[in-house]
Design an enzyme around this catalytic site. Structure first.
Site, mmCIF file in Angstrom:
data_model
loop_
_atom_site.group_PDB
_atom_site.id
_atom_site.type_symbol
_atom_site.label_atom_id
_atom_site.label_comp_id
_atom_site.label_asym_id
_atom_site.label_seq_id
_atom_site.Cartn_x
_atom_site.Cartn_y
_atom_site.Cartn_z
ATOM 1 N N MET A 28 3.587 -6.155 11.346
ATOM 2 C CA MET A 28 3.644 -7.259 10.373
ATOM 3 C C MET A 28 4.746 -8.229 10.761
ATOM 4 O O MET A 28 5.811 -7.808 11.216
ATOM 5 C CB MET A 28 3.924 -6.703 8.975
ATOM 6 C CG MET A 28 2.942 -5.625 8.542
ATOM 7 S SD MET A 28 3.210 -5.165 6.833
ATOM 8 C CE MET A 28 2.109 -3.744 6.709
ATOM 9 N N MET A 76 -10.379 -4.086 5.054
ATOM 10 C CA MET A 76 -9.211 -3.783 4.210
ATOM 11 C C MET A 76 -9.680 -3.542 2.779
ATOM 12 O O MET A 76 -10.373 -4.382 2.196
ATOM 13 C CB MET A 76 -8.223 -4.961 4.178
ATOM 14 C CG MET A 76 -7.562 -5.330 5.473
ATOM 15 S SD MET A 76 -6.185 -4.325 6.091
ATOM 16 C CE MET A 76 -5.450 -3.565 4.704
ATOM 17 N N ASP A 82 -9.255 0.588 5.808
ATOM 18 C CA ASP A 82 -7.796 0.642 5.739
ATOM 19 C C ASP A 82 -7.307 0.231 4.350
ATOM 20 O O ASP A 82 -7.555 -0.885 3.905
ATOM 21 C CB ASP A 82 -7.215 -0.297 6.808
ATOM 22 C CG ASP A 82 -5.699 -0.184 6.927
ATOM 23 O OD1 ASP A 82 -5.109 0.720 6.302
ATOM 24 O OD2 ASP A 82 -5.099 -1.010 7.648
ATOM 25 N N SER A 97 -1.582 6.252 9.510
ATOM 26 C CA SER A 97 -0.707 5.076 9.509
ATOM 27 C C SER A 97 0.720 5.556 9.280
ATOM 28 O O SER A 97 0.992 6.315 8.345
ATOM 29 C CB SER A 97 -1.111 4.121 8.387
ATOM 30 O OG SER A 97 -0.018 3.242 8.122
ATOM 31 N N HIS A 121 -2.272 4.959 13.656
ATOM 32 C CA HIS A 121 -2.571 3.581 13.266
ATOM 33 C C HIS A 121 -1.236 2.860 13.092
ATOM 34 O O HIS A 121 -0.390 3.302 12.299
ATOM 35 C CB HIS A 121 -3.373 3.611 11.966
ATOM 36 C CG HIS A 121 -3.681 2.285 11.366
ATOM 37 N ND1 HIS A 121 -4.904 1.649 11.524
ATOM 38 C CD2 HIS A 121 -2.945 1.464 10.568
ATOM 39 C CE1 HIS A 121 -4.903 0.503 10.858
ATOM 40 N NE2 HIS A 121 -3.723 0.364 10.262
ATOM 41 N N GLY A 132 0.440 2.515 -0.070
ATOM 42 C CA GLY A 132 0.525 3.044 -1.424
ATOM 43 C C GLY A 132 -0.157 2.230 -2.509
ATOM 44 O O GLY A 132 0.070 2.471 -3.693
#
Ligand code: DX5
Ligand code: ZN
Length: 344
Positions: free
Chosen positions: A51, A151, A190, A22, A47, A159
């Site tokens: 958003m 998720m 993820d 990502s 990835h 983080g």
């Protein structure tokens, strides 16, 4: 017994787990460098976290950025759309060159047309569940899914810490929603995946580990981190799910049947229609100079799909081989008879 592939034709045996890097926590001022670096350091995919400041409380980038990055690297792009209205933009993301597009099941617009558009474009379609969303929310879309993404943090930021309970409650079970895929269905995890959590998720059967912040830490050897995370995930799989047996390397292909070209092509079509990819190679058992129409061809399937291919198509392969050896061409130019998997 099924004949094993002679050494040499195997791909280098990376294991089973794959890492998708990502770029959310990379230097956003230089994403071109970030994707090139991720590729160079051995990440399997990129990835891309999109958003909209609405579905999640953060904004990133859109299809135009993805399109610009597409030319910078050859590894696959997985788009993760954390946006309220993916239907409105889906064509742009497909046109940008995403290999897979995953949208959220929690959105309030119709989901099916978007999944259908992704599949119609020949890309992999995914649905993602937030930590509090039960997997059962996926039920109505089951036949349209190539990917289930779980998720293990609240979406929006890199983080954050990994939610172990969510992983344990969902990852193994997520596979049930891909039971229609004989080959190629993927579970992605993820959020909070790093060297501390990779073994756990591997042991829960995950295919793709999305790794963000752990790769971009200052001074970190990214290549080593990618290898470490893949190895830990495979270790988890081997001891958690596979009775101590090392996993079948994801890209390994094995010979499933050997036939002359017309039969080989026919069988390939039938097996591929069931969703199992097939490669045709000139069989090494016939002399190199032999005419392509007369020589025999090996049909290779992914080793991970060998069992199901044999169950579904073993009998068919044997009957094609038998028809060949009964026909006039059989034995021409001194060729050995065609072969196919024996009954199991
Ligand atoms: C979060 C994103 C993740 C994120 C992962 O909303 O979907 O892809 O970048 O980052 P880490 O690995 O730091 O949790
Ligand atoms: Zn993501």
């Amino acid at each position: 017994m099924m004949r094993r592939e002679p050494p040499g034709r195997d791909q280098p045996s990376l294991g089973r787990a794959r890492v998708a890097a990502s770029i959310l926590d990379a230097d956003l001022g230089n994403l071109a460098h970030a994707v090139k670096r991720a590729e160079r350091e051995g990440a399997d995919r990129i990835h891309l976290d999109v958003m909209d400041g609405h579905f999640v409380p953060n904004l990133t980038f859109g299809a135009k950025t993805i399109k610009a990055l597409r030319r910078r690297t050859r590894i696959p792009f997985d788009a993760h759309l954390m946006i309220a209205n993916p239907g409105r933009y889906i064509e742009e993301f497909l046109e940008a060159g995403c290999d897979s597009v995953t949208i959220h099941v929690e959105i309030e617009e119709p989901i099916e047309p978007t999944l259908q558009a992704i599949r119609a474009a020949g890309r992999a379609a995914g649905l993602c569940v937030k930590p509090k969303t039960p997997l059962t929310a996926l039920e109505p879309y089951r036949p349209l899914l190539d990917i289930v993404m779980v998720m293990t943090v609240e979406p929006g930021f890199g983080g954050q810490s990994f939610m172990t309970d969510v992983a344990r409650a969902k990852l193994l079970q997520a596979r049930d929603y891909l039971s229609h895929k004989l080959h190629g269905g993927e579970i992605h995890v993820d959020g909070g995946v790093n060297r501390e959590t990779a073994e756990l998720v591997g042991g829960l059967g995950v295919d793709i580990l999305v790794v963000g912040s752990a790769l971009w830490l200052k001074g970190r050897d990214m290549a080593r981190e990618v290898r470490l995370i893949r190895a830990l995930a495979d270790e988890g799989y081997q001891y958690g799910l596979n009775k101590g047996v090392p996993p079948i390397p994801r890209d390994r292909m094995v010979t499933f049947a050997t036939l002359r070209r017309p039969g080989a092509r026919r069988l390939r079509e039938e097996v591929e229609a069931a969703g199992i990819p097939v490669l045709l190679f000139r069989s090494r058992e016939d002399p190199a100079e032999m005419d392509d129409e007369i020589r025999r061809w090996d049909l290779l399937v992914p080793a991970s799909a060998e069992k199901v291919a044999r169950e579904r198509f073993g009998r068919r392969a044997r009957s094609l081989a038998k028809a060949e050896s009964e026909s006039g061409i059989a034995g021409a130019a001194g060729a050995a008879p065609a072969s196919a998997p024996s009954a199991s």
